[in-house]
Design a protein around this motif. Sequence first.
Motif, PDB file in Angstrom:
ATOM      1  N   PRO A  79      -0.942  -6.652  15.997  1.00  0.00           N
ATOM      2  CA  PRO A  79      -0.859  -5.136  16.150  1.00  0.00           C
ATOM      3  C   PRO A  79       0.638  -4.541  15.901  1.00  0.00           C
ATOM      4  CG  PRO A  79      -2.364  -5.486  17.501  1.00  0.00           C
ATOM      5  CD  PRO A  79      -1.654  -6.897  17.081  1.00  0.00           C
ATOM      6  N   GLU A  80       1.570  -5.493  16.541  1.00  0.00           N
ATOM      7  CA  GLU A  80       3.113  -5.135  16.572  1.00  0.00           C
ATOM      8  C   GLU A  80       3.510  -5.026  15.081  1.00  0.00           C
ATOM      9  OE1 GLU A  80       2.763  -9.336  18.502  1.00  0.00           O
ATOM     10  OE2 GLU A  80       1.437  -7.397  18.222  1.00  0.00           O
ATOM     11  N   ASP A  81       2.910  -5.830  14.122  1.00  0.00           N
ATOM     12  CA  ASP A  81       3.421  -5.594  12.895  1.00  0.00           C
ATOM     13  C   ASP A  81       2.884  -4.638  11.890  1.00  0.00           C
ATOM     14  OD1 ASP A  81       4.892  -8.019  13.149  1.00  0.00           O
ATOM     15  OD2 ASP A  81       3.168  -9.358  12.812  1.00  0.00           O
ATOM     16  N   GLY A  82       1.886  -3.870  12.411  1.00  0.00           N
ATOM     17  CA  GLY A  82       1.233  -2.728  11.788  1.00  0.00           C
ATOM     18  C   GLY A  82       2.352  -1.850  11.100  1.00  0.00           C
ATOM     19  N   PRO A  83       3.341  -1.263  11.963  1.00  0.00           N
ATOM     20  CA  PRO A  83       4.300  -0.099  11.558  1.00  0.00           C
ATOM     21  C   PRO A  83       4.947  -0.820  10.223  1.00  0.00           C
ATOM     22  CG  PRO A  83       4.159  -0.238  13.833  1.00  0.00           C
ATOM     23  CD  PRO A  83       3.455  -1.521  13.517  1.00  0.00           C
ATOM     24  N   ARG A  84       5.459  -1.960  10.536  1.00  0.00           N
ATOM     25  CA  ARG A  84       6.150  -2.677   9.231  1.00  0.00           C
ATOM     26  C   ARG A  84       5.227  -2.885   7.976  1.00  0.00           C
ATOM     27  NH1 ARG A  84       8.886  -8.887   9.481  1.00  0.00           N
ATOM     28  NH2 ARG A  84       9.925  -8.568   7.470  1.00  0.00           N
ATOM     29  N   VAL A  85       4.135  -3.163   8.297  1.00  0.00           N
ATOM     30  CA  VAL A  85       3.340  -3.870   7.014  1.00  0.00           C
ATOM     31  C   VAL A  85       2.103  -2.864   6.595  1.00  0.00           C
ATOM     32  CG1 VAL A  85       1.713  -5.475   6.312  1.00  0.00           C
ATOM     33  CG2 VAL A  85       3.498  -6.145   8.016  1.00  0.00           C
ATOM     34  N   ILE A  86       1.153  -2.487   7.308  1.00  0.00           N
ATOM     35  CA  ILE A  86       0.041  -1.774   7.018  1.00  0.00           C
ATOM     36  C   ILE A  86      -0.675  -0.989   8.089  1.00  0.00           C
ATOM     37  CG2 ILE A  86      -1.871  -3.455   6.967  1.00  0.00           C
ATOM     38  CD1 ILE A  86      -2.755  -1.988   4.140  1.00  0.00           C
ATOM     39  N   GLN A  87      -0.879   0.318   7.979  1.00  0.00           N
ATOM     40  CA  GLN A  87      -1.573   0.981   8.832  1.00  0.00           C
ATOM     41  C   GLN A  87      -2.736   2.142   8.288  1.00  0.00           C
ATOM     42  OE1 GLN A  87       2.030   2.595  11.218  1.00  0.00           O
ATOM     43  NE2 GLN A  87       0.941   1.531  12.758  1.00  0.00           N
ATOM     44  N   TRP A  88      -3.554   2.411   9.292  1.00  0.00           N
ATOM     45  CA  TRP A  88      -4.261   3.487   8.587  1.00  0.00           C
ATOM     46  C   TRP A  88      -3.941   4.756   9.383  1.00  0.00           C
ATOM     47  CZ3 TRP A  88      -7.579   3.543   4.868  1.00  0.00           C
ATOM     48  CH2 TRP A  88      -8.409   2.461   4.497  1.00  0.00           C
ATOM     49  N   VAL A  89      -3.978   6.000   8.279  1.00  0.00           N
ATOM     50  CA  VAL A  89      -3.554   7.079   8.847  1.00  0.00           C
ATOM     51  C   VAL A  89      -4.642   8.201   8.423  1.00  0.00           C
ATOM     52  CG1 VAL A  89      -1.963   7.669   6.958  1.00  0.00           C
ATOM     53  CG2 VAL A  89      -1.541   8.928   9.074  1.00  0.00           C
ATOM     54  N   ASP A  90      -4.994   9.428   9.463  1.00  0.00           N
ATOM     55  CA  ASP A  90      -5.720  10.197   8.877  1.00  0.00           C
ATOM     56  C   ASP A  90      -4.904  11.695   8.407  1.00  0.00           C
ATOM     57  OD1 ASP A  90      -7.580  12.824   9.503  1.00  0.00           O
ATOM     58  OD2 ASP A  90      -9.035  11.043   9.543  1.00  0.00           O
ATOM     59  N   ILE A  91      -5.210  12.157   7.398  1.00  0.00           N
ATOM     60  CA  ILE A  91      -4.563  13.363   6.809  1.00  0.00           C
ATOM     61  C   ILE A  91      -5.605  14.130   6.163  1.00  0.00           C
ATOM     62  CG2 ILE A  91      -2.750  14.042   5.050  1.00  0.00           C
ATOM     63  CD1 ILE A  91      -1.273  11.470   5.174  1.00  0.00           C
ATOM     64  N   GLY A  92      -5.837  15.526   6.908  1.00  0.00           N
ATOM     65  CA  GLY A  92      -6.622  16.343   6.525  1.00  0.00           C
ATOM     66  C   GLY A  92      -8.048  15.693   6.303  1.00  0.00           C
ATOM     67  N   GLY A  93      -8.454  14.924   7.081  1.00  0.00           N
ATOM     68  CA  GLY A  93      -9.741  14.394   7.315  1.00  0.00           C
ATOM     69  C   GLY A  93      -9.952  13.255   6.256  1.00  0.00           C
ATOM     70  N   ARG A  94      -9.132  12.809   5.667  1.00  0.00           N
ATOM     71  CA  ARG A  94      -9.259  11.680   4.827  1.00  0.00           C
ATOM     72  C   ARG A  94      -8.333  10.586   5.356  1.00  0.00           C
ATOM     73  NH1 ARG A  94      -9.628  13.196  -1.428  1.00  0.00           N
ATOM     74  NH2 ARG A  94     -10.340  11.055  -1.467  1.00  0.00           N
ATOM     75  N   LYS A  95      -8.747   9.409   5.101  1.00  0.00           N
ATOM     76  CA  LYS A  95      -7.931   8.263   5.593  1.00  0.00           C
ATOM     77  C   LYS A  95      -7.120   7.559   4.237  1.00  0.00           C
ATOM     78  CE  LYS A  95      -9.895   5.231   8.450  1.00  0.00           C
ATOM     79  NZ  LYS A  95      -9.279   5.492   9.637  1.00  0.00           N
ATOM     80  N   TYR A  96      -5.901   7.351   4.823  1.00  0.00           N
ATOM     81  CA  TYR A  96      -4.869   6.651   3.852  1.00  0.00           C
ATOM     82  C   TYR A  96      -4.501   5.431   4.463  1.00  0.00           C
ATOM     83  CZ  TYR A  96      -5.300  11.106   1.078  1.00  0.00           C
ATOM     84  OH  TYR A  96      -5.643  12.133   0.084  1.00  0.00           O
ATOM     85  N   HIS A  97      -4.008   4.447   3.589  1.00  0.00           N
ATOM     86  CA  HIS A  97      -3.032   3.278   4.232  1.00  0.00           C
ATOM     87  C   HIS A  97      -1.720   3.886   4.291  1.00  0.00           C
ATOM     88  CE1 HIS A  97      -6.063  -0.032   3.701  1.00  0.00           C
ATOM     89  NE2 HIS A  97      -5.662   0.013   4.805  1.00  0.00           N
ATOM     90  N   LEU A  98      -0.958   3.556   5.253  1.00  0.00           N
ATOM     91  CA  LEU A  98       0.583   3.420   5.101  1.00  0.00           C
ATOM     92  C   LEU A  98       1.029   2.149   5.025  1.00  0.00           C
ATOM     93  CD1 LEU A  98       1.476   5.550   8.464  1.00  0.00           C
ATOM     94  CD2 LEU A  98       1.600   6.235   6.120  1.00  0.00           C
ATOM     95  N   LEU A  99       1.974   1.920   3.792  1.00  0.00           N
ATOM     96  CA  LEU A  99       2.373   0.545   3.495  1.00  0.00           C
ATOM     97  C   LEU A  99       3.889   0.999   3.943  1.00  0.00           C
ATOM     98  CD1 LEU A  99       0.484  -0.216   0.509  1.00  0.00           C
ATOM     99  CD2 LEU A  99       0.433  -1.540   2.460  1.00  0.00           C
ATOM    100  N   GLY A 100       4.408   0.032   4.825  1.00  0.00           N
ATOM    101  CA  GLY A 100       5.762   0.129   5.089  1.00  0.00           C
ATOM    102  C   GLY A 100       6.290   1.423   5.646  1.00  0.00           C
ATOM    103  N   GLY A 101       5.200   2.273   6.286  1.00  0.00           N
ATOM    104  CA  GLY A 101       5.597   3.502   6.785  1.00  0.00           C
ATOM    105  C   GLY A 101       5.316   4.694   5.708  1.00  0.00           C
TER     106      GLY A 101
END
Length: 395
Positions: free
Chosen positions: A28-50
């Motif tokens: 989990p601590e590597d998520g912000p650097r590597v990859i995370q899910w984010v919800d924008i306007g009801g749709r899910k996207y990946h954050l890669l490197g923020g």
Amino acid sequence: MHTVDSPVFDADNHYYEAIDAFTRHLRPEDGPRVIQWVDIGGRKYHLLGGQINHAVTNPTFDPVSPAGSLVDYFRGNPHGKSPLELLGTPEPIRPEYRDRDARIAVMDQQGLEKIWLFPTLGMVYEDALKHDPGAVVLLFRAFNRWLAEDWGMAYKDRIFASPYISLADVDEAVIELEWALDQGARTVVLRAAAPVSVMGPHSPAHEMFDPFWARVNEAGITVVVHAGDAGLSSNGYSPEGFSANFRRGKVTPSIKMFAIERAAHDFLVTLILERLFDRFPNVRIASVENGSEFLAPLFRKLAGTARKMPGYFSEDPVVTFRRHIWINPFWEDDVNEIVDLMGDDRVIFGSDWPHIEGLPEPTDWVTELQKLDSDSVVKIMGGNVSALNERQRPA
């Protein structure tokens, strides 16, 4: 659906990644650097490197357009419809896109004995993190552990999933290759791009990557170079970014339509120009979903280079290319021309199922082989891939 009298081995199948494919084995601590899910306007996207990644319009793949939705477009678009119109209405994701037992049941219906299985998102995420090679290593180490759990590397000796290897850190690439070999992998997959390390981009045949190629050479495993986001610049001729036109709600012709072939051409010819196969004569490369129409001019250029630089190559570079490289044409390419260029023992069938640009029914591709004799059809539809699927001991 067409039938083939011999066993069919499809060299280009895909899964749609599970929601946690990249995060299940990521700290989990590597998520912000590597990859995370984010919800924008009801749709899910990946954050890669923020940064929000738009490589595909819906990275959850639920819903997703049906397999082969764009088949008419790639057959020449006889009805003049736009690609977005041809995509039709997305449908709920099917079990066979994510479950290996459901996939085998569908393979039985399709007449497929065996398949090579490759990433979807996994083929387009390295470029977004290339500025941080350490993050690339973390991303695909986690991804490959998910792959081993959900698909396995040789499930029931029918589904052969390919671990993704990045050369961003050659030492880590060797470690990952060793892990893949221990898992029973029959192939590993790379994107068709110059690896970007902390020292910047370099040719994939640069001597700094020799430890990786040496282990490939020793193990005899096939390396697949598969289409993905190679990070090619449009140099101002077209909007940058993978699938940029789709994101803008339209599809218009641009230089980006040539990106896949350009990337494969540059990757493969560089291996020849820098004499990788002289150093590692047991290396076998399969070019998958990169098309094949670049081959004729490539061969002409190689022949011309050999004439201009006598003594540089140990043999005719076109002969070297044909010995070490196998080609999976796009299904809409002229297969007969590619067989003439490569020989029928160096052409492999791949349907790209269930992607939208692939075939709705994989074995429909056999209709493109009607001018070939039956022995050639047997090789292309399965025999050649079967040989590549086995590790080859050095001579």
